[in-house]
Motif scaffolding. Structure first.
Motif, PDB file in Angstrom:
ATOM      1  N   ALA A 180     -50.227-128.095 -12.790  1.00 23.97           N
ATOM      2  CA  ALA A 180     -49.059-128.920 -12.472  1.00 23.97           C
ATOM      3  C   ALA A 180     -48.647-129.777 -13.666  1.00 23.97           C
ATOM      4  O   ALA A 180     -47.463-129.969 -13.938  1.00 23.97           O
ATOM      5  N   GLU A 185     -44.496-128.891 -13.363  1.00 20.82           N
ATOM      6  CA  GLU A 185     -43.865-128.410 -12.131  1.00 20.82           C
ATOM      7  C   GLU A 185     -44.823-128.613 -10.963  1.00 20.82           C
ATOM      8  O   GLU A 185     -46.027-128.342 -11.082  1.00 20.82           O
ATOM      9  N   ILE A 187     -46.803-127.692  -7.708  1.00 24.06           N
ATOM     10  CA  ILE A 187     -47.359-126.395  -7.317  1.00 24.06           C
ATOM     11  C   ILE A 187     -46.935-126.002  -5.903  1.00 24.06           C
ATOM     12  O   ILE A 187     -46.962-124.831  -5.535  1.00 24.06           O
ATOM     13  N   ALA A 375     -46.049-121.119 -11.165  1.00 23.74           N
ATOM     14  CA  ALA A 375     -46.553-121.971 -10.081  1.00 23.74           C
ATOM     15  C   ALA A 375     -46.850-121.153  -8.831  1.00 23.74           C
ATOM     16  O   ALA A 375     -47.784-121.481  -8.085  1.00 23.74           O
TER      17      ALA A 375
END
Length: 387
Positions: A180, A185, A187, A375
């Motif tokens: 992350a 980003e 997850i 992700a």
């Protein structure tokens, strides 16, 4: 067997308190700059003949800013030109999951440090398999992110059109925390809707290795019940491999050419041989390989639309023994490259998931997704751990 850390170095830098990785420790492959410390690149002459960095590499800084504490710099194959993890100058880091066997390279020390429990996570690099293979051999989670997604500032390059930063962890939760931060980003999100099983990749792997990871694959099928078998490389995985083994060494030669011609550094024979052969690669071979890369990218775009993942063995076998004769090593490297070449050719994200063993040695199952869907792969690893 040696320590995973670069001999004669001592590095410890505390992370910023209160970040999402506070409480975690990490190590960095000796291709990443750490301000005030030489970047050795696994070669005794690189650090001596190049300036000491004054800034941290982007990935190191990102980990420190997130609260993780750096505990050391780890051994790598010479200037990342290796896949087994044996360094003639600095030693072979221990593979604690398979003593007497290689840890995999070139991120050998980083994988070894995490597998030994010396640190919680570690930074590596992956150009031709250098995170994926040690993750498989050492029984770790490891990721090769989408090519071009992460900032590689301060990371010693090898072949820029294939180079990526990656990382390792022993468990899915830590892997997700680190992912992350470095992917920048969250997850959270949907799981994949469709699974493709690369039957040519499973067919190329040793039969015992393919059978060993089948239980993980069966769990994955329960998680993603819409699945089908497909040929990954209609041209042949060995054709993809030959193309990557043409493009990557040529780029590596261009990366290190000025240094080699200026300073005449020392190399192990196999590394020097590879650079010499790359320097003699005909232009026609380079052109052919570039066309194969274009085909490979088109094929994986077709196989991996948004919401789809592909499953394949990370490596064709479990970790080989250390200190094998060079002719045996050459054959082993060639076989490994067949299941890793797509990473550098097409640049899709890939994670290696642990959980299987072959004769007591770990072996990983890999998942690929569309470019940018890193992700989703991490979410899948988290969900799979609970099945």
């Amino acid at each position: 067997m040696s320590s995973p850390f670069v001999p004669g170095t001592a590095v410890r830098l505390p992370g910023t308190p209160g970040g999402p990785l506070t409480g975690l420790t990490f190590a960095a492959k000796d291709l990443f700059d750490v301000a005030g410390h030489p970047t050795g690149g696994g070669n005794p002459d690189w650090a001596r003949q190049n300036p000491i960095p004054t800034r941290h590499a982007w990935a190191v800084q990102a980990m420190l800013d997130a609260g993780a504490t750096l505990v050391g710099k780890t051994i790598t194959d010479e200037v990342s030109l290796g896949i087994l993890g044996e360094n003639a100058f600095e030693g072979t880091p221990l593979n604690p999951a398979a003593p007497g066997h290689v840890p995999g390279g070139s991120s050998s020390g980083s994988a070894s440090a995490v597998a030994q429990g010396i640190c919680d996570t570690a930074l590596g690099t992956d150009t031709g398999g250098s995170v994926r293979v040690p993750a498989s051999f050492c029984g770790l989670y490891g990721i090769r992110p989408t090519h071009g997604r992460l900032d590689l500032t301060g990371m010693l390059p090898q072949a820029p059109s294939s180079d990526t930063t990656g990382w390792f962890a022993r468990d899915a939760a830590t892997f997700a925390r680190v992912s992350a931060v470095l992917l920048e980003e969250a997850i959270e999100g949907p799981l994949p809707a469709r699974l493709v099983i690369a039957i040519d990749a499973f067919g190329f792997a040793d039969l015992a290795a393919a059978e060993a990871i089948t239980p993980i694959l069966n769990r994955l099928k329960r998680l993603v019940p819409d699945w089908q078998e497909e040929v990954m490389a209609p041209q042949g995985l060995t054709t993809w491999s030959r193309a990557q083994r043409t493009l990557q060494p040529v780029e590596a030669w261009e990366t290190f050419r000025t240094w080699v011609e200026r300073d005449n550094p020392r190399f192990a024979f196999s590394v020097a041989r590879g650079l010499v052969m790359a320097a003699m690669t005909p232009e026609a071979d380079r052109g052919w390989a570039a066309l194969v890369r274009r085909e490979a990218r088109g094929r994986l775009r077709h196989l991996l639309p948004p919401g789809t993942i592909l499953a394949m063995p990370t490596a064709p076998f479990a970790a080989p023994k250390t200190a094998l004769p060079l002719p045996e090593i050459d054959g082993i490297r060639a076989a490994i490259n067949v299941l890793c070449a797509h990473g550098g050719l097409a640049g899709h994200p890939q994670i290696s998931i642990p959980g299987a063993t072959l004769d007591g040695r770990p072996i990983g199952l890999s998942l690929l997704a569309a470019r940018g869907a890193d992700a989703m792969l991490v979410r899948t690893a988290l969900a799979l751990e609970s099945i």
